[in-house]
Write an enzyme that holds these catalytic residues in place. Structure first.
Site, PDB file in Angstrom:
ATOM      1  N   ASN A 129      24.079  51.662  50.932  1.00 57.15           N
ATOM      2  CA  ASN A 129      24.629  52.948  50.500  1.00 57.15           C
ATOM      3  C   ASN A 129      26.049  52.680  49.998  1.00 57.15           C
ATOM      4  OD1 ASN A 129      25.694  55.495  50.263  1.00 57.15           O
ATOM      5  ND2 ASN A 129      25.623  55.969  52.462  1.00 57.15           N
ATOM      6  N   TRP A 130      26.201  52.706  48.672  1.00 57.94           N
ATOM      7  CA  TRP A 130      27.504  52.331  48.093  1.00 57.94           C
ATOM      8  C   TRP A 130      28.507  53.478  48.146  1.00 57.94           C
ATOM      9  CZ3 TRP A 130      25.870  49.120  43.102  1.00 57.94           C
ATOM     10  CH2 TRP A 130      25.148  48.003  43.525  1.00 57.94           C
ATOM     11  N   LYS A 131      28.058  54.648  48.621  1.00 59.06           N
ATOM     12  CA  LYS A 131      28.946  55.816  48.744  1.00 59.06           C
ATOM     13  C   LYS A 131      29.723  56.039  47.441  1.00 59.06           C
ATOM     14  CE  LYS A 131      28.891  55.208  53.670  1.00 59.06           C
ATOM     15  NZ  LYS A 131      29.488  55.446  54.961  1.00 59.06           N
ATOM     16  N   HIS A 188      22.791  62.629  54.572  1.00 58.95           N
ATOM     17  CA  HIS A 188      23.733  61.673  55.179  1.00 58.95           C
ATOM     18  C   HIS A 188      24.809  62.460  55.930  1.00 58.95           C
ATOM     19  CE1 HIS A 188      26.976  58.764  55.526  1.00 58.95           C
ATOM     20  NE2 HIS A 188      26.013  57.835  55.441  1.00 58.95           N
ATOM     21  N   GLU A 214      27.884  62.270  56.042  1.00 57.41           N
ATOM     22  CA  GLU A 214      29.049  62.676  55.243  1.00 57.41           C
ATOM     23  C   GLU A 214      28.731  63.921  54.425  1.00 57.41           C
ATOM     24  OE1 GLU A 214      29.647  58.799  53.553  1.00 57.41           O
ATOM     25  OE2 GLU A 214      30.277  58.108  55.541  1.00 57.41           O
ATOM     26  N   GLU A 242      21.633  57.394  62.220  1.00 52.69           N
ATOM     27  CA  GLU A 242      23.001  56.900  62.057  1.00 52.69           C
ATOM     28  C   GLU A 242      23.935  57.686  62.970  1.00 52.69           C
ATOM     29  OE1 GLU A 242      23.581  54.994  57.958  1.00 52.69           O
ATOM     30  OE2 GLU A 242      23.734  57.140  57.655  1.00 52.69           O
ATOM     31  N   GLY A 266      31.255  53.458  59.573  1.00 44.82           N
ATOM     32  CA  GLY A 266      32.545  53.062  58.997  1.00 44.82           C
ATOM     33  C   GLY A 266      33.638  52.811  60.033  1.00 44.82           C
ATOM     34  N   SER A 285      27.919  50.710  60.854  1.00 46.29           N
ATOM     35  CA  SER A 285      28.594  49.425  61.040  1.00 46.29           C
ATOM     36  C   SER A 285      27.631  48.244  61.220  1.00 46.29           C
ATOM     37  CB  SER A 285      29.583  49.503  62.213  1.00 46.29           C
ATOM     38  OG  SER A 285      30.590  50.462  61.937  1.00 46.29           O
ATOM     39  N   GLY A 329      26.514  50.711  54.811  1.00 46.40           N
ATOM     40  CA  GLY A 329      27.605  51.161  53.951  1.00 46.40           C
ATOM     41  C   GLY A 329      28.506  49.985  53.603  1.00 46.40           C
ATOM     42  N   GLY A 330      29.589  49.851  54.358  1.00 43.16           N
ATOM     43  CA  GLY A 330      30.623  48.848  54.077  1.00 43.16           C
ATOM     44  C   GLY A 330      30.096  47.460  53.729  1.00 43.16           C
TER      45      GLY A 330
HETATM   46  P1  PGA Z   1      28.719  51.772  57.448  1.00 46.56           P
HETATM   47  O1  PGA Z   1      28.024  53.057  56.791  1.00 46.56           O
HETATM   48  O2  PGA Z   1      27.737  50.653  57.389  1.00 46.56           O
HETATM   49  O3  PGA Z   1      29.944  51.523  56.592  1.00 46.56           O
HETATM   50  O4  PGA Z   1      29.071  52.138  58.853  1.00 46.56           O
HETATM   51  C1  PGA Z   1      26.687  53.356  57.044  1.00 46.56           C
HETATM   52  C2  PGA Z   1      26.272  54.600  56.319  1.00 46.56           C
HETATM   53  O5  PGA Z   1      27.076  55.536  56.222  1.00 46.56           O
HETATM   54  O6  PGA Z   1      25.134  54.701  55.822  1.00 46.56           O
END
Ligand code: PGA
Length: 258
Positions: free
Chosen positions: A9-11, A95, A97, A167, A173, A213, A234-235
């Site tokens: 997930n490149w956000k 998600h 967010e 999640e 994050g 994470s 994500g990251g």
């Molecule tokens: P993260 O994000 O790996 O940076 O914790 C995961 C996500 O939001 O899907």
């Protein structure tokens, strides 16, 4: 058998040039991996170019959101037929967010999941508790409500392509991963719930990903849990080296769970 899914997930990171470059770097490294479903989810504006770059590769492309109407006066929204027309195959729905900053609820998630399946895209439906809910011992109740709300009104056949991502919001994050056992507890509860809502066979066929994470050094222990079928990352998906590392570790572990 549940084929593991590793989804990035490149956000809201990477402009078109950076996105195509990252997609190309990953493609070069994983062309021979055939036992993991690999997905990248770039921002909307990058999707067309990334789909083109990854055409006929073993990497599939997803969007990070969609709207449930096919077309109309909905300024700023993107429909499922539009995503399909450029070669997208998945959509991340609900998600945390989006729930936190953009007002997504179990009801909007339910409509979007329905629209995805009706339109032939695979939804990756996200659920997860916030820290206060975990500390109050409400994790299982919160996640149960999100899963049942998101899937409300769907029958067993309808959800055959569905992917769920658990999640925990406090792990996203933050560098603070759920322990493999904490994650497994929730994954197994979700599978039990699916078994009650549908059937054991259906529950056994649905992939449940962990997210929060995930890194090259914790993927193996997470994937060893019986009900963890992959990861939403994500990251660590923003750099080809770490994303490829996670894919290779998953590929090396096994080629699928029962
Ligand atoms: P993260 O994000 O790996 O940076 O914790 C995961 C996500 O939001 O899907």
């Amino acid at each position: 058998m549940r084929i593991p899914v590793i989804a990035g997930n490149w956000k809201m990171y990477k402009d078109v040039r950076e996105a195509v470059e990252l997609a190309n770097d990953i493609k070069r490294e994983v062309y021979n991996v055939d036992n993991v479903e690999i997905v990248v989810c770039p921002p909307f504006v990058d999707l067309g170019d990334v789909c083109e770059m990854l055409d006929e590769s073993n990497i599939l492309v997803g969007a990070q959101n969609c709207y449930w109407e096919k077309e109309g006066a909905f300024t700023g929204e993107v429909s499922i037929p539009m995503l399909k027309s450029i070669g997208c195959k998945y959509v991340v729905i609900g998600h945390s967010e989006r729930r936190q900053f953009f007002g997504e609820t179990d009801e909007t998630v339910n409509k979007k999941v329905a629209a995805c399946i009706n339109g032939g895209l695979i939804p990756i439906m996200c659920v997860g508790e916030v820290l206060a809910e975990r500390e109050a011992g409400k994790t299982l109740d919160v996640v149960k409500k999100q899963v049942s709300g998101g899937l409300k009104g769907f029958n067993e056949t309808f959800i055959s392509t569905l992917i769920i991502a658990y999640e925990p919001v406090w792990a996203i994050g933050t560098g603070r991963t759920a322990t493999p056992l904490q994650a497994q507890e929730v994954h197994s509860m979700i599978r039990d719930l699916l078994s009650k809502l549908y059937s054991k066979a259906k529950a056994d066929s649905i992939r449940i990903l962990y997210g929060g994470s995930v890194k090259p050094d914790n993927i193996v222990d997470l994937m060893k849990q019986g009900d963890i079928d992959g990861a939403l990352i994500g990251g660590a998906s923003l750099k080809s080296a770490s994303f490829v590392d996670i894919i290779r570790s998953t590929s090396g572990l096994r080629s699928g769970k029962k």
